[in-house]
Design a protein around this motif. Structure first.
Motif, PDB file in Angstrom:
ATOM      1  N   ALA A  51      -4.835   4.648 -60.933  1.00 43.07           N
ATOM      2  CA  ALA A  51      -5.796   5.201 -62.152  1.00 43.07           C
ATOM      3  C   ALA A  51      -5.660   4.471 -63.389  1.00 43.07           C
ATOM      4  O   ALA A  51      -6.561   4.345 -64.105  1.00 43.07           O
ATOM      5  N   GLU A  52      -4.403   3.926 -63.523  1.00 44.16           N
ATOM      6  CA  GLU A  52      -4.297   3.127 -64.785  1.00 44.16           C
ATOM      7  C   GLU A  52      -4.916   1.690 -64.704  1.00 44.16           C
ATOM      8  O   GLU A  52      -5.609   1.346 -65.894  1.00 44.16           O
ATOM      9  N   LEU A  53      -4.976   1.172 -63.386  1.00 49.68           N
ATOM     10  CA  LEU A  53      -5.592   0.030 -63.383  1.00 49.68           C
ATOM     11  C   LEU A  53      -7.115   0.102 -63.700  1.00 49.68           C
ATOM     12  O   LEU A  53      -7.878  -0.704 -64.051  1.00 49.68           O
ATOM     13  N   LEU A  54      -7.573   1.214 -62.877  1.00 47.62           N
ATOM     14  CA  LEU A  54      -9.095   1.438 -63.211  1.00 47.62           C
ATOM     15  C   LEU A  54      -9.497   1.727 -64.578  1.00 47.62           C
ATOM     16  O   LEU A  54     -10.400   1.052 -65.040  1.00 47.62           O
ATOM     17  N   ALA A  55      -8.754   2.430 -65.199  1.00 46.14           N
ATOM     18  CA  ALA A  55      -8.918   2.647 -66.574  1.00 46.14           C
ATOM     19  C   ALA A  55      -8.977   1.455 -67.428  1.00 46.14           C
ATOM     20  O   ALA A  55      -9.932   1.218 -68.095  1.00 46.14           O
ATOM     21  N   ALA A  56      -7.997   0.510 -67.167  1.00 43.57           N
ATOM     22  CA  ALA A  56      -8.063  -0.605 -67.874  1.00 43.57           C
ATOM     23  C   ALA A  56      -8.989  -1.763 -67.534  1.00 43.57           C
ATOM     24  O   ALA A  56      -9.201  -2.363 -68.452  1.00 43.57           O
ATOM     25  N   CYS A  57      -9.588  -1.590 -66.232  1.00 43.45           N
ATOM     26  CA  CYS A  57     -10.701  -2.533 -66.041  1.00 43.45           C
ATOM     27  C   CYS A  57     -12.238  -1.943 -66.033  1.00 43.45           C
ATOM     28  O   CYS A  57     -13.087  -2.433 -65.573  1.00 43.45           O
ATOM     29  N   GLU A  58     -12.364  -0.636 -66.643  1.00 44.92           N
ATOM     30  CA  GLU A  58     -13.466  -0.139 -66.789  1.00 44.92           C
ATOM     31  C   GLU A  58     -14.299  -0.846 -67.653  1.00 44.92           C
ATOM     32  O   GLU A  58     -15.700  -0.992 -67.457  1.00 44.92           O
ATOM     33  N   SER A  59     -13.752  -1.423 -68.671  1.00 46.76           N
ATOM     34  CA  SER A  59     -14.837  -2.350 -69.844  1.00 46.76           C
ATOM     35  C   SER A  59     -15.386  -3.401 -69.030  1.00 46.76           C
ATOM     36  O   SER A  59     -16.228  -4.120 -69.107  1.00 46.76           O
ATOM     37  N   ILE A  60     -14.727  -4.016 -67.630  1.00 48.63           N
ATOM     38  CA  ILE A  60     -15.256  -4.955 -66.995  1.00 48.63           C
ATOM     39  C   ILE A  60     -16.314  -4.542 -65.970  1.00 48.63           C
ATOM     40  O   ILE A  60     -17.418  -5.335 -65.686  1.00 48.63           O
ATOM     41  N   GLY A  61     -16.395  -3.049 -65.773  1.00 51.12           N
ATOM     42  CA  GLY A  61     -17.349  -2.791 -64.994  1.00 51.12           C
ATOM     43  C   GLY A  61     -16.916  -2.105 -63.593  1.00 51.12           C
ATOM     44  O   GLY A  61     -17.534  -1.720 -62.515  1.00 51.12           O
ATOM     45  N   VAL A  62     -15.363  -2.329 -63.479  1.00 51.48           N
ATOM     46  CA  VAL A  62     -15.082  -1.880 -62.267  1.00 51.48           C
ATOM     47  C   VAL A  62     -15.099  -0.510 -62.252  1.00 51.48           C
ATOM     48  O   VAL A  62     -14.620   0.466 -62.905  1.00 51.48           O
ATOM     49  N   THR A  63     -15.297   0.076 -60.905  1.00 49.07           N
ATOM     50  CA  THR A  63     -15.412   1.462 -60.836  1.00 49.07           C
ATOM     51  C   THR A  63     -14.537   2.072 -59.656  1.00 49.07           C
ATOM     52  O   THR A  63     -14.422   3.365 -59.198  1.00 49.07           O
ATOM     53  N   ARG A  64     -13.981   1.252 -58.671  1.00 45.67           N
ATOM     54  CA  ARG A  64     -13.168   1.666 -57.663  1.00 45.67           C
ATOM     55  C   ARG A  64     -11.880   0.423 -57.585  1.00 45.67           C
ATOM     56  O   ARG A  64     -12.311  -0.511 -57.768  1.00 45.67           O
ATOM     57  N   VAL A  65     -10.878   0.785 -57.581  1.00 42.78           N
ATOM     58  CA  VAL A  65      -9.674   0.083 -57.178  1.00 42.78           C
ATOM     59  C   VAL A  65      -8.793   0.438 -55.916  1.00 42.78           C
ATOM     60  O   VAL A  65      -8.949   1.558 -55.543  1.00 42.78           O
ATOM     61  N   ALA A  66      -8.210  -0.684 -55.452  1.00 39.97           N
ATOM     62  CA  ALA A  66      -7.136  -0.632 -54.315  1.00 39.97           C
ATOM     63  C   ALA A  66      -6.121  -1.398 -54.425  1.00 39.97           C
ATOM     64  O   ALA A  66      -6.468  -2.515 -54.860  1.00 39.97           O
ATOM     65  N   VAL A  67      -4.967  -0.842 -54.602  1.00 38.62           N
ATOM     66  CA  VAL A  67      -3.823  -1.372 -55.052  1.00 38.62           C
ATOM     67  C   VAL A  67      -2.425  -1.486 -54.021  1.00 38.62           C
ATOM     68  O   VAL A  67      -2.184  -0.494 -53.363  1.00 38.62           O
ATOM     69  N   ALA A  68      -2.012  -2.801 -53.751  1.00 41.06           N
ATOM     70  CA  ALA A  68      -0.884  -2.516 -52.664  1.00 41.06           C
ATOM     71  C   ALA A  68       0.085  -3.642 -52.891  1.00 41.06           C
ATOM     72  O   ALA A  68      -0.355  -4.645 -53.893  1.00 41.06           O
ATOM     73  N   HIS A  69       1.190  -3.264 -52.447  1.00 38.89           N
ATOM     74  CA  HIS A  69       2.393  -4.447 -52.500  1.00 38.89           C
ATOM     75  C   HIS A  69       1.887  -5.731 -51.944  1.00 38.89           C
ATOM     76  O   HIS A  69       1.009  -5.511 -50.755  1.00 38.89           O
ATOM     77  N   ASP A  70       2.367  -6.722 -52.199  1.00 42.86           N
ATOM     78  CA  ASP A  70       1.816  -8.122 -51.543  1.00 42.86           C
ATOM     79  C   ASP A  70       2.065  -8.377 -50.158  1.00 42.86           C
ATOM     80  O   ASP A  70       1.843  -9.097 -49.421  1.00 42.86           O
ATOM     81  N   SER A  71       3.230  -7.441 -49.822  1.00 40.02           N
ATOM     82  CA  SER A  71       3.481  -7.653 -48.405  1.00 40.02           C
ATOM     83  C   SER A  71       2.490  -7.059 -47.607  1.00 40.02           C
ATOM     84  O   SER A  71       2.037  -7.424 -46.187  1.00 40.02           O
TER      85      SER A  71
END
Length: 314
Positions: free
Chosen positions: A84-104
């Motif tokens: 949710a923090e990443l989504l809020a930080a990227c809203e100005s770019i136009g992002v409306t959905r994010v998926a976040v995972a460890h690089d493994s």
């Protein structure tokens, strides 16, 4: 096809500690067929703001309304996984959905897709992920682990050099090479300790150790073989943790230059796993981590690996 049916722009970012890469698709002229290279993340600082800043930097000020963002992040801990923090930080770019995972997770998907098995991601650090009946993450403990990683190899090389210098260990070309790389041996621990990039710099010495092994230095060769043994042991633990049973024909692969650029290490790694898990296929990765990042946005809900991904938005 109507505008409403057009595929949404997608941004994939693979964040390592030494660098990050960003790919954009379904965005017309803004597509980046060749990934954009940007700096890596500092895991001793809050990670999510760094990821948002790197995405913005890669886009160069462009906006992608309705975009989806997949992020695979090195060293991501459960407490730092804040979609949710990443989504809020990227809203100005136009992002409306994010998926976040460890690089493994993204390494596994890039290497094995959805096939049961394990991946070892070995670069500056190392982490191994097994996915089968369940999931199991092994190592990735930074200064308290990362056995077989570039940092582990580099540190072992410097330690061997200092042992030889003291007369506590066998002679090795690494003594001279460590002095060339870091400075006078009596001062080496102070020189490296004072360097804010000491982890990266130590990991860089792994290349020197590998080259010395290729030139016939027995001490360097034992370090490289020891790294392979550590990586194979982590894979074995990950397979067991993911529910592997004797006879299961799962798949093992890897990501990272530690294995891909070192034939001596890779051959030993393969030999160890062929001995301990003879029915497992050990094979080159299908793709690269960025390919795994892109898959985060389309995972089946019932696949075990989906439980390792955090989502926000729609």
């Amino acid at each position: 096809m109507s505008d409403a049916a057009q595929p949404r722009p997608r941004i994939a970012i693979d964040c390592g500690q030494t660098g990050a890469r960003v790919r954009v698709v379904n965005a017309g002229a803004a597509d980046t067929a060749d990934p954009v290279e940007v700096p890596g993340v500092r895991t001793d600082h809050p990670v999510i703001p760094q990821v948002a800043a790197l995405v913005s930097q890669a886009l160069g000020g462009r906006q992608l309304p309705g975009a989806e963002l997949g992020a695979g992040i090195s060293g991501l801990t459960p407490g730092a996984t804040r979609p949710a923090e990443l989504l809020a930080a990227c809203e100005s770019i136009g992002v409306t959905r994010v998926a976040v995972a460890h690089d493994s997770v993204t390494a596994f998907l890039g290497a094995n897709r959805l096939t049961p098995g394990a991946v070892v991601a070995a670069g500056t650090g190392v982490v191994t992920l097994g996915v089968g009946v369940s999931t199991a993450k092994v190592d990735g403990w930074g200064m308290f682990g990362d056995s077989g990683s570039g940092y582990w190899i580099g540190r072992a090389g410097v330690e061997a050099a200092l042992r030889a210098f003291d007369g506590r260990g066998p002679g090795t070309a690494l003594t001279r090479l460590a002095e060339t790389e870091f400075g006078p041996l009596p001062e080496i621990y102070m020189i490296v300790q004072a360097d804010p990039l000491r982890v990266r710099r130590t990991a860089g010495f792994a290349k020197v150790v590998a080259a010395a092994a290729d030139d016939g230095d027995e001490v360097a060769q034992q370090i490289i073989l020891g790294a392979a043994d550590e990586l194979a042991a982590s894979v074995s633990a990950a397979l067991r943790g993911a529910g592997w049973q004797s006879g299961d024909r799962w798949r093992v692969s890897w990501m990272g230059k530690v294995i891909t650029t070192n034939p001596r290490l890779q051959n030993r790694f393969r030999e160890r796993l062929a001995h301990t898990h003879p029915t497992v296929t050990v094979a080159d990765p299908h793709g690269i981590p960025l390919d795994g990042v892109a898959q985060l946005l389309d995972l089946p809900e019932d696949h075990p690996i989906t439980g390792l991904v955090a989502y926000a938005g729609r």
